[in-house]
Design a protein around this motif. Structure first.
Motif, PDB file in Angstrom:
ATOM      1  N   VAL A  62       0.852  -1.188   0.000  1.00 17.24           N
ATOM      2  CA  VAL A  62       0.000   0.000   0.000  1.00 17.24           C
ATOM      3  C   VAL A  62       0.890   1.240   0.000  1.00 17.24           C
ATOM      4  N   PHE A  63       0.653   2.121  -0.954  1.00 14.94           N
ATOM      5  CA  PHE A  63       1.377   3.381  -1.048  1.00 14.94           C
ATOM      6  C   PHE A  63       0.371   4.527  -1.046  1.00 14.94           C
ATOM      7  N   ALA A  64       0.836   5.716  -0.720  1.00 15.33           N
ATOM      8  CA  ALA A  64      -0.031   6.893  -0.724  1.00 15.33           C
ATOM      9  C   ALA A  64       0.795   8.138  -0.973  1.00 15.33           C
ATOM     10  N   ASN A  65       0.181   9.142  -1.590  1.00 18.91           N
ATOM     11  CA  ASN A  65       0.814  10.451  -1.689  1.00 18.91           C
ATOM     12  C   ASN A  65       0.501  11.212  -0.406  1.00 18.91           C
ATOM     13  N   GLY A  66       1.545  11.708   0.269  1.00 17.88           N
ATOM     14  CA  GLY A  66       1.346  12.327   1.582  1.00 17.88           C
ATOM     15  C   GLY A  66       1.710  13.787   1.660  1.00 17.88           C
ATOM     16  N   GLU A  67       1.844  14.464   0.520  1.00 21.82           N
ATOM     17  CA  GLU A  67       2.398  15.819   0.551  1.00 21.82           C
ATOM     18  C   GLU A  67       1.452  16.874   1.128  1.00 21.82           C
ATOM     19  N   ASN A  68       0.188  16.519   1.377  1.00 22.37           N
ATOM     20  CA  ASN A  68      -0.764  17.459   1.982  1.00 22.37           C
ATOM     21  C   ASN A  68      -1.255  16.983   3.348  1.00 22.37           C
ATOM     22  N   ALA A  69      -0.556  16.030   3.935  1.00 23.69           N
ATOM     23  CA  ALA A  69      -1.071  15.378   5.133  1.00 23.69           C
ATOM     24  C   ALA A  69      -1.059  16.265   6.374  1.00 23.69           C
TER      25      ALA A  69
END
Length: 259
Positions: free
Chosen positions: A34-41
């Motif tokens: 599982v991967f995710a884009n986290g640049e707005n977390a």
């Protein structure tokens, strides 16, 4: 091999949706990575080190970035030292971190994740098309599974990247616009493709932000600081199955779950 890639995580609702639901989703969907884009977390802009650690502890195998990845300097050491966090590869190479990581897990072939950022309607940056060619040429022959997160504004640029990499990588997924598109497919060359994964954030929002602030900006033309919305979250992304022996995608479908 079954992979879930989640769209941009936005603020507290996005983090909570991932942290509270990921273990169950991994089991229900029989996910291997599982991967995710986290640049707005973190607050809707950027990624703080403490939030990166929370998301990784919750079960993300890796986190990709985008144009806001540089906001919090406490993340820089993790970009250099933690192989699970990426930043777009076509930023200058002297910056912290890398846009290419090879993820290894017992019982599975290695998976390369490549993080790129677009140029259309975005700040000036090196060519993502040239950058990804260089990356693919340098990957070891044993790394047959390659997943690309193309963090870009223009749908046309993302679609072009999909066709550019058709048959060369296992999957190309778009991030950045926070709106899940309806074009999930496997291209004829065996590359899974989706123009935008969507977001993990407040379901009742404008791209994860408070709608009233967005409306005020449009109605008055005055600048206002955006704020991440609150309330129940939603998880959006895509699940794709990869033939481990060839690295080709055999299926691709959008994913959405209330958080």
């Amino acid at each position: 091999m079954r992979i879930l890639f989640l769209g941009d995580i936005v603020g507290v609702p996005g983090r909570k949706a991932v942290i509270h639901n990921l273990a169950r989703i991994r089991e229900e969907e029989s996910l291997d990575f599982v991967f995710a884009n986290g640049e707005n977390a973190s607050g809707g802009y950027g990624l703080k080190a403490k939030h990166a650690k929370e998301l990784l502890k919750a079960g993300l195998d890796g986190i990709t970035g985008g144009n806001h990845i540089w906001k919090y300097k406490d993340l820089y050491s993790m970009l250099d030292g933690d192989g699970r966090i990426l930043r777009p590869h076509n930023y200058p190479e002297q910056l912290p971190g890398s846009g290419v990581r090879v993820f290894r897990k017992e019982g599975f072939p290695p998976v390369a994740v490549i993080n790129l950022i677009g140029r259309t309607f975005m700040p000036p940056i090196d060519c993502p098309f040239a950058a990804v060619e260089t990356v693919l040429d340098a990957l070891p022959a044993e790394v047959t599974v390659q997943v690309v997160d193309f963090h870009a504004e223009a749908t046309g640029e993302k679609i072009a990247m999909g066709y550019f990499l058709e048959g060369k990588v296992s999957a190309v997924v778009g991030t950045h616009t926070h709106v899940q598109t309806n074009d999930a497919k496997v291209l004829s060359g065996g590359t899974a493709y989706l123009t935008d994964l969507g977001m993990c954030g407040a379901a009742d929002s404008c791209l994860g932000m408070k709608p009233e602030i967005i409306l005020d900006r449009y109605l008055t033309g005055l600048p206002r600081q955006l704020e991440a919305a609150t309330g129940p979250g939603v998880l959006q992304g895509a699940i794709f199955d990869i033939d481990e022996s060839t690295g080709k995608a055999v299926s691709m479908a959008t994913f959405q779950r209330e958080g």
